[in-house]
Scaffold this active site. Structure first.
Site, PDB file in Angstrom:
ATOM      1  N   ARG A 252      27.705  44.952  16.367  1.00 17.35           N
ATOM      2  CA  ARG A 252      28.017  45.024  17.613  1.00 17.35           C
ATOM      3  C   ARG A 252      27.791  44.305  18.176  1.00 17.35           C
ATOM      4  NH1 ARG A 252      26.031  49.211  13.785  1.00 17.35           N
ATOM      5  NH2 ARG A 252      27.950  51.145  13.162  1.00 17.35           N
TER       6      ARG A 252
ATOM      7  N   LYS B 236      33.898  40.492  31.991  1.00 18.08           N
ATOM      8  CA  LYS B 236      35.229  40.731  31.440  1.00 18.08           C
ATOM      9  C   LYS B 236      35.462  39.910  30.741  1.00 18.08           C
ATOM     10  CE  LYS B 236      37.190  42.906  35.392  1.00 18.08           C
ATOM     11  NZ  LYS B 236      38.372  42.808  37.184  1.00 18.08           N
TER      12      LYS B 236
ATOM     13  N   GLU C  16      42.000  31.163  43.247  1.00 20.97           N
ATOM     14  CA  GLU C  16      40.822  31.401  43.174  1.00 20.97           C
ATOM     15  C   GLU C  16      39.612  30.845  44.791  1.00 20.97           C
ATOM     16  OE1 GLU C  16      41.130  34.338  41.908  1.00 20.97           O
ATOM     17  OE2 GLU C  16      42.496  33.757  40.508  1.00 20.97           O
TER      18      GLU C  16
ATOM     19  N   LYS D  83      31.787  34.992  44.562  1.00 22.01           N
ATOM     20  CA  LYS D  83      31.902  35.967  43.204  1.00 22.01           C
ATOM     21  C   LYS D  83      30.960  36.638  43.029  1.00 22.01           C
ATOM     22  CE  LYS D  83      34.882  37.705  39.179  1.00 22.01           C
ATOM     23  NZ  LYS D  83      35.014  37.490  38.141  1.00 22.01           N
TER      24      LYS D  83
ATOM     25  N   GLU E 280      33.638  47.915  40.012  1.00 11.54           N
ATOM     26  CA  GLU E 280      35.033  47.941  40.747  1.00 11.54           C
ATOM     27  C   GLU E 280      35.044  48.907  40.594  1.00 11.54           C
ATOM     28  OE1 GLU E 280      37.697  45.005  39.268  1.00 11.54           O
ATOM     29  OE2 GLU E 280      40.056  45.807  40.788  1.00 11.54           O
TER      30      GLU E 280
ATOM     31  N   ARG F 251      33.993  45.115  44.915  1.00 15.65           N
ATOM     32  CA  ARG F 251      35.013  44.532  44.062  1.00 15.65           C
ATOM     33  C   ARG F 251      36.624  44.772  44.163  1.00 15.65           C
ATOM     34  NH1 ARG F 251      32.640  42.893  37.856  1.00 15.65           N
ATOM     35  NH2 ARG F 251      34.327  41.690  37.362  1.00 15.65           N
TER      36      ARG F 251
ATOM     37  N   ASN G  42      40.384  41.347  44.525  1.00 16.55           N
ATOM     38  CA  ASN G  42      42.318  41.046  43.997  1.00 16.55           C
ATOM     39  C   ASN G  42      42.542  41.114  45.625  1.00 16.55           C
ATOM     40  OD1 ASN G  42      41.793  42.565  41.520  1.00 16.55           O
ATOM     41  ND2 ASN G  42      40.992  44.742  42.129  1.00 16.55           N
TER      42      ASN G  42
ATOM     43  N   HIS H 280      46.766  39.672  44.553  1.00 15.87           N
ATOM     44  CA  HIS H 280      46.498  39.870  43.638  1.00 15.87           C
ATOM     45  C   HIS H 280      47.283  40.805  43.299  1.00 15.87           C
ATOM     46  CE1 HIS H 280      43.226  37.036  42.391  1.00 15.87           C
ATOM     47  NE2 HIS H 280      43.831  36.713  41.656  1.00 15.87           N
TER      48      HIS H 280
ATOM     49  N   HIS I 205      49.924  39.192  41.168  1.00 16.02           N
ATOM     50  CA  HIS I 205      50.291  40.334  40.281  1.00 16.02           C
ATOM     51  C   HIS I 205      51.519  40.460  39.199  1.00 16.02           C
ATOM     52  CE1 HIS I 205      45.879  40.964  38.276  1.00 16.02           C
ATOM     53  NE2 HIS I 205      46.900  39.763  37.957  1.00 16.02           N
TER      54      HIS I 205
ATOM     55  N   HIS J 178      48.487  31.502  36.074  1.00 21.54           N
ATOM     56  CA  HIS J 178      48.150  32.691  36.902  1.00 21.54           C
ATOM     57  C   HIS J 178      47.719  32.117  38.290  1.00 21.54           C
ATOM     58  CE1 HIS J 178      45.416  36.335  38.048  1.00 21.54           C
ATOM     59  NE2 HIS J 178      45.128  35.457  38.222  1.00 21.54           N
TER      60      HIS J 178
HETATM   61  N1  LIG Z   1      37.092  37.917  32.405  1.00 21.20           N
HETATM   62  C1  LIG Z   1      37.434  36.994  34.252  1.00 21.20           C
HETATM   63  O1  LIG Z   1      37.064  37.398  34.448  1.00 21.20           O
HETATM   64  C2  LIG Z   1      38.722  36.405  34.123  1.00 21.20           C
HETATM   65  C3  LIG Z   1      39.095  35.554  35.155  1.00 21.20           C
HETATM   66  C4  LIG Z   1      40.014  35.132  35.276  1.00 21.20           C
HETATM   67  C5  LIG Z   1      40.657  35.134  34.130  1.00 21.20           C
HETATM   68  N2  LIG Z   1      40.566  35.075  33.211  1.00 21.20           N
HETATM   69  C6  LIG Z   1      41.366  34.875  32.458  1.00 21.20           C
HETATM   70  O2  LIG Z   1      41.512  33.502  32.459  1.00 21.20           O
HETATM   71  C7  LIG Z   1      42.958  32.805  30.878  1.00 21.20           C
HETATM   72  C8  LIG Z   1      43.298  32.267  31.912  1.00 21.20           C
HETATM   73  O3  LIG Z   1      42.228  31.092  31.711  1.00 21.20           O
HETATM   74  P1  LIG Z   1      42.598  29.549  32.557  1.00 21.20           P
HETATM   75  O4  LIG Z   1      43.614  28.981  32.832  1.00 21.20           O
HETATM   76  O5  LIG Z   1      41.642  28.426  32.274  1.00 21.20           O
HETATM   77  O6  LIG Z   1      43.312  28.526  31.025  1.00 21.20           O
HETATM   78  P2  LIG Z   1      43.097  28.234  29.421  1.00 21.20           P
HETATM   79  O7  LIG Z   1      42.037  29.067  28.971  1.00 21.20           O
HETATM   80  O8  LIG Z   1      44.177  29.007  28.583  1.00 21.20           O
HETATM   81  O9  LIG Z   1      43.086  26.528  29.873  1.00 21.20           O
HETATM   82  C9  LIG Z   1      44.111  26.118  30.304  1.00 21.20           C
HETATM   83  C10 LIG Z   1      44.011  24.584  29.519  1.00 21.20           C
HETATM   84  O10 LIG Z   1      43.409  23.835  29.555  1.00 21.20           O
HETATM   85  C11 LIG Z   1      43.433  23.655  27.936  1.00 21.20           C
HETATM   86  N3  LIG Z   1      42.241  22.574  29.136  1.00 21.20           N
HETATM   87  C12 LIG Z   1      40.445  23.436  29.149  1.00 21.20           C
HETATM   88  N4  LIG Z   1      40.100  22.795  30.391  1.00 21.20           N
HETATM   89  C13 LIG Z   1      40.330  21.708  29.228  1.00 21.20           C
HETATM   90  C14 LIG Z   1      39.658  20.559  30.333  1.00 21.20           C
HETATM   91  N5  LIG Z   1      38.582  20.282  30.711  1.00 21.20           N
HETATM   92  N6  LIG Z   1      40.121  18.937  30.424  1.00 21.20           N
HETATM   93  C15 LIG Z   1      41.904  19.408  29.809  1.00 21.20           C
HETATM   94  N7  LIG Z   1      42.144  20.076  29.814  1.00 21.20           N
HETATM   95  C16 LIG Z   1      41.719  21.556  29.520  1.00 21.20           C
HETATM   96  C17 LIG Z   1      43.081  24.244  27.826  1.00 21.20           C
HETATM   97  O11 LIG Z   1      43.407  24.243  26.297  1.00 21.20           O
HETATM   98  C18 LIG Z   1      44.268  25.176  27.940  1.00 21.20           C
HETATM   99  O12 LIG Z   1      45.434  24.087  27.805  1.00 21.20           O
HETATM  100  C19 LIG Z   1      42.848  34.369  31.436  1.00 21.20           C
HETATM  101  O13 LIG Z   1      43.420  34.630  30.112  1.00 21.20           O
HETATM  102  C20 LIG Z   1      42.499  35.175  32.267  1.00 21.20           C
HETATM  103  O14 LIG Z   1      42.754  36.563  31.744  1.00 21.20           O
HETATM  104  C21 LIG Z   1      39.237  35.706  33.365  1.00 21.20           C
HETATM  105 ZN   LIG Z   2      42.929  36.485  39.869  1.00 20.63          ZN
END
Ligand SMILES: NC(=O)c1ccc[n+]([C@@H]2O[C@H](COP(=O)([O-])OP(=O)(O)OC[C@H]3O[C@@H](n4cnc5c(N)ncnc54)[C@H](O)[C@@H]3O)[C@@H](O)[C@H]2O)c1
Ligand SMILES: [Zn+2]
Length: 348
Positions: free
Chosen positions: A112, A134, A176, A215, A225, A229, A233, A236, A240, A255
């Site tokens: 939990r 999130k 972003e 942010k 949201e 908030r 978007n 987006h 998206h 993305h």
């Molecule tokens: N929670 C939220 O508010 C929120 C907001 C935006 C995105 N997201 C989520 O985040 C994800 C995308 O995140 P991301 O772009 O970080 O992708 P990711 O976590 O897949 O990282 C991108 C790539 O970079 C590599 N990597 C990470 N750190 C590194 C470093 N310091 N040096 C070299 N390589 C490195 C990872 O292994 C991966 O291959 C999506 O799933 C999206 O839904 C969440």
């Molecule tokens: Zn985004």
């Protein structure tokens, strides 16, 4: 950098490692788990290792969005059970948004909910995913459809981690940053519009910090949201749909690449609604065009992209609602736009 106070936790940007060490010790965790993927194991773990209190257990998952699913979450839950994690165990998520979202989800559901610290290592996760609570995984082809809102006990941002990111990933996260400045900060827009990705380490540090502050401020004002908030978007709604369109193509977009394209289209909509000058529109267009090489939206794609927008969570009673910039640095939300206008913006 001064601490950013988020909802019930702090975001610490570029502070001495001893602060992290002390904070972890203060938790008196029964066990410490560090979730990594092969890239963060190689590039980030060696940096952080000397500052982690012993003992801790590394849990490694495969990198990439494909593995942000229930199977990987199950594997992590199994590891926690196997290593006898209990209520006072602590999880550190060392990685990009995938590890942050999924590791946070696993920690928040295990017994939990056990505490977790986000240590975002990509630009995208530092400026976006680290704030807002999130969490989740992808399921049946839908992104983030299983998950929840739950805050970490701390977010530790070490901006130099981004040095080892592939340029494409850096550019994706930068979308972003561009978005945050466009919706909330004219002065930062002036600073980024000429330099793009060519920032010095000190400039990155400040830029990441500012972006997180923007942010965080928006999220604090509207955590669930209900209204404001929605300005996060910007870019987006169309972005998206473009992301989904290219998802199953030979050239899927990251993305941020899709969002960059979405921001051009939505800046055009802002211009058409008399909210943005032509000069501002051209500035936005020019920065994005110099950073991203994104495929052109051909005429025969437009109807499909508009159809994909029907699935947007922000639509109300069939109306397509947008967040539009009202001059660089300001943004409105719930602006209705017709399909005809959207088509025009995609052609633009
Ligand atoms: N929670 C939220 O508010 C929120 C907001 C935006 C995105 N997201 C989520 O985040 C994800 C995308 O995140 P991301 O772009 O970080 O992708 P990711 O976590 O897949 O990282 C991108 C790539 O970079 C590599 N990597 C990470 N750190 C590194 C470093 N310091 N040096 C070299 N390589 C490195 C990872 O292994 C991966 O291959 C999506 O799933 C999206 O839904 C969440
Ligand atoms: Zn985004």
């Amino acid at each position: 950098m001064p601490t950013v106070k988020a909802e019930g936790y702090n975001v610490i940007v570029d502070k001495g490692w001893e602060d992290l060490h002390k904070f972890i010790l203060k938790q008196k965790a029964s066990k410490i788990f560090v979730i990594v993927d092969e890239n963060t194991e190689e590039h980030c773990l060696p940096v952080i290792r000397p500052h982690l209190p012993d003992p801790y257990k590394i849990l490694k998952v495969r990198s990439g969005e494909t593995f942000k699913n229930i199977d990987t979450a199950t594997y992590l839950w199994q590891q926690l059970v196997k290593h006898e994690a209990d209520r006072s165990s602590l999880v550190l998520n060392l990685g990009g948004g995938v590890i942050g979202d999924m590791g946070g989800f696993v920690a928040s559901t295990y017994m939990r909910g056990i505490p977790f610290i986000q240590i975002p290592t990509t630009l995208l996760s530092q400026v976006d995913a680290s704030v807002g609570g999130k969490l989740g995984v992808d399921f049946m082809g839908y992104k983030n459809i299983i998950g929840m809102f739950k805050n970490p006990i701390m977010v530790w941002v070490h901006s130099p981690f981004i040095k080892t990111l592939p340029e494409k990933e850096l550019a994706s996260g930068f979308a972003e940053v561009i978005k945050h400045t466009l919706i909330r900060s004219k002065s930062w827009w002036e600073k980024i519009k000429s330099k793009g990705l060519n920032q010095t380490p000190e400039e990155w540090s400040k830029l990441i910090y500012e972006s997180i502050k923007i942010k965080n401020k928006v999220v604090l004002e509207d955590p669930y949201e209900q209204g404001l908030r929605k300005i996060l978007n910007f870019g987006h709604t169309i972005g998206h749909a473009i992301e989904s369109y290219f998802l199953n193509s030979k050239t899927p977009l990251l993305h941020g690449e899709a969002i960059a394209k979405g921001m051009i289209a939505e800046a055009y909509l802002s211009f058409k609604n008399n909210k943005l000058t032509i000069i501002e529109l051209e500035e936005i267009n020019s920065l994005i065009e110099t950073i991203y090489t994104i495929p052109t939206i051909e005429n025969d794609m437009i109807d499909d992209i508009i159809r994909l927008m029907k699935m947007d969570k922000k639509n109300k009673a069939g109306k397509k609602l947008f967040s539009l910039i009202e001059g660089i640095g300001n943004c409105s939300f719930d602006e209705e736009v017709t399909d005809e206008r959207i088509k025009e913006s995609l052609k633009f």
